[in-house]
Motif scaffolding. Structure first.
Motif, PDB file in Angstrom:
ATOM      1  N   UNK A  69      37.216   2.884  54.052  1.00 26.70           N
ATOM      2  CA  UNK A  69      37.993   3.260  52.868  1.00 26.70           C
ATOM      3  C   UNK A  69      38.799   4.514  53.178  1.00 26.70           C
ATOM      4  N   UNK A  70      38.138   5.569  53.602  1.00 30.18           N
ATOM      5  CA  UNK A  70      38.846   6.767  54.059  1.00 30.18           C
ATOM      6  C   UNK A  70      37.867   7.710  54.732  1.00 30.18           C
ATOM      7  N   UNK A  71      38.303   8.293  55.845  1.00 28.87           N
ATOM      8  CA  UNK A  71      37.519   9.296  56.549  1.00 28.87           C
ATOM      9  C   UNK A  71      37.676  10.679  55.937  1.00 28.87           C
ATOM     10  N   UNK A  72      38.349  10.779  54.801  1.00 28.54           N
ATOM     11  CA  UNK A  72      38.545  12.078  54.167  1.00 28.54           C
ATOM     12  C   UNK A  72      39.773  12.784  54.716  1.00 28.54           C
ATOM     13  N   UNK A  73      39.877  14.077  54.462  1.00 33.45           N
ATOM     14  CA  UNK A  73      41.021  14.826  54.941  1.00 33.45           C
ATOM     15  C   UNK A  73      41.031  14.877  56.461  1.00 33.45           C
ATOM     16  N   UNK A  74      42.222  14.689  57.030  1.00 37.41           N
ATOM     17  CA  UNK A  74      42.373  14.813  58.479  1.00 37.41           C
ATOM     18  C   UNK A  74      42.077  16.253  58.878  1.00 37.41           C
ATOM     19  N   UNK A  75      41.247  16.437  59.917  1.00 38.81           N
ATOM     20  CA  UNK A  75      40.830  17.781  60.309  1.00 38.81           C
ATOM     21  C   UNK A  75      42.023  18.646  60.693  1.00 38.81           C
ATOM     22  N   UNK A 113      35.071  -0.459  50.288  1.00 45.25           N
ATOM     23  CA  UNK A 113      34.437  -1.316  51.286  1.00 45.25           C
ATOM     24  C   UNK A 113      34.407  -0.525  52.582  1.00 45.25           C
ATOM     25  N   UNK A 114      33.243  -0.014  52.961  1.00 46.52           N
ATOM     26  CA  UNK A 114      33.136   0.812  54.153  1.00 46.52           C
ATOM     27  C   UNK A 114      32.937   2.275  53.804  1.00 46.52           C
ATOM     28  N   UNK A 115      32.970   3.156  54.810  1.00 43.63           N
ATOM     29  CA  UNK A 115      32.737   4.576  54.570  1.00 43.63           C
ATOM     30  C   UNK A 115      33.796   5.214  53.667  1.00 43.63           C
ATOM     31  N   UNK A 116      33.330   6.081  52.780  1.00 41.54           N
ATOM     32  CA  UNK A 116      34.193   6.820  51.846  1.00 41.54           C
ATOM     33  C   UNK A 116      33.723   8.272  51.921  1.00 41.54           C
ATOM     34  N   UNK A 117      34.534   9.123  52.513  1.00 46.31           N
ATOM     35  CA  UNK A 117      34.045  10.415  52.976  1.00 46.31           C
ATOM     36  C   UNK A 117      34.906  11.558  52.425  1.00 46.31           C
ATOM     37  N   UNK A 118      34.278  12.701  52.187  1.00 43.34           N
ATOM     38  CA  UNK A 118      34.990  13.932  51.875  1.00 43.34           C
ATOM     39  C   UNK A 118      35.863  13.822  50.645  1.00 43.34           C
TER      40      UNK A 118
END
Length: 267
Positions: A69-75, A113-118
């Motif tokens: 879904x989203x890895x969150x903010x790009x580092x 659907x999948x990881x949802x982060x940060x």
């Protein structure tokens, strides 16, 4: 109407947020799966713009392309912050996006659907409804980067309880959906996500825009005031919906259906 917003990012990839209006439903899709739908400052602006809704919209669905879904903010967005003032401005942009989700005048549903982060997890928390698959997972990994979880992460304890909320925030771990209890309105197999979203939308999109907007304002009121003030403001919201002709039309139609069934008004 299809609107595709693109903007180059530092890595040379395209930021892509697709916005599609399908009748009363606006669908907002994160569509950069090759980068795990990591969010940039440009995405925050574009997502915020997607919540500028027309009068005919009755619901918003936020979903994503690909297995994450989203890895969150790009580092890289954090590394680019060169001062306290820049960090404050960046977080204010995220705060404003999440506020637009919470205060949208219609229900906002996030399909995961999948990881949802940060920050993406915070967006899901700010939404009204969450439909997820059995392979969804959630986490707030900011502490591992030396920064705190902020803004709408404050809502997490209301969904899962204070003890688990603190564990999620302080460990930075990724948690499977079966650990998160009432956070999700529906948990389905991956192939059933579309049907589950459609079923829930069918239950919320048939209401008037007047009542949806009033109810959303009340959710925000109840979130931010005590019981007495919330009750007082509820009285005003209830009265205010009668300024709209569609309120009386719906009431009259409901009464007519009761009459056809033979129900009588109590004496």
């Amino acid at each position: 109407m299809d609107l595709i917003i693109t903007r180059p990012v530092r890595a040379g990839q395209d930021v892509r947020v697709n916005v599609t209006d399908d009748g009363p439903v606006r669908r907002v899709t994160l569509d950069r799966p090759e980068a795990r739908n990591a969010l940039t400052a440009g995405d925050l602006r574009d997502l915020h713009a997607a919540f500028d809704l027309g009068a005919d919209t009755r619901a918003v669905v936020v979903d994503a392309a690909g297995p994450v879904f989203s890895a969150g903010m790009h580092v890289d967005e954090f590394l680019a912050l060169g001062s306290v003032a820049e960090a404050e401005a960046f977080l204010a942009r995220l705060r404003d996006l999440l506020r637009s989700v919470r205060t949208a005048p219609v229900p906002v549903l996030v399909a995961v659907d999948g990881p949802c982060i940060g920050a993406a997890f915070e967006l899901a928390l700010a939404a009204d409804l969450r439909v997820v698959t059995t392979r969804a997972s959630f986490g707030l990994p900011e502490v591992r980067l030396g920064i705190p979880s902020v803004v709408d992460a404050a809502l997490l304890q209301q969904h899962v309880g204070l003890a688990l909320a603190k564990e999620i925030v302080l460990t930075g771990d990724l948690y499977p959906v079966d650990r998160l209890g009432p956070l999700c309105n529906a948990v389905v197999e991956p192939g059933e996500l579309g049907d589950a979203v459609a079923a829930l939308l069918g239950k919320v999109t048939g209401h008037t825009r007047t009542v949806l907007a009033a109810q959303k304002r009340l959710f925000e009121t109840w979130q931010n005031t005590g019981l007495a003030e919330g009750a007082d403001r509820s009285v005003a919201e209830f009265a205010g919906v009668f300024a709209a002709e569609e309120t009386r039309e719906v009431l009259a139609a409901y009464r007519a259906r009761l009459g056809r069934r033979g129900d009588r008004r109590p004496d």
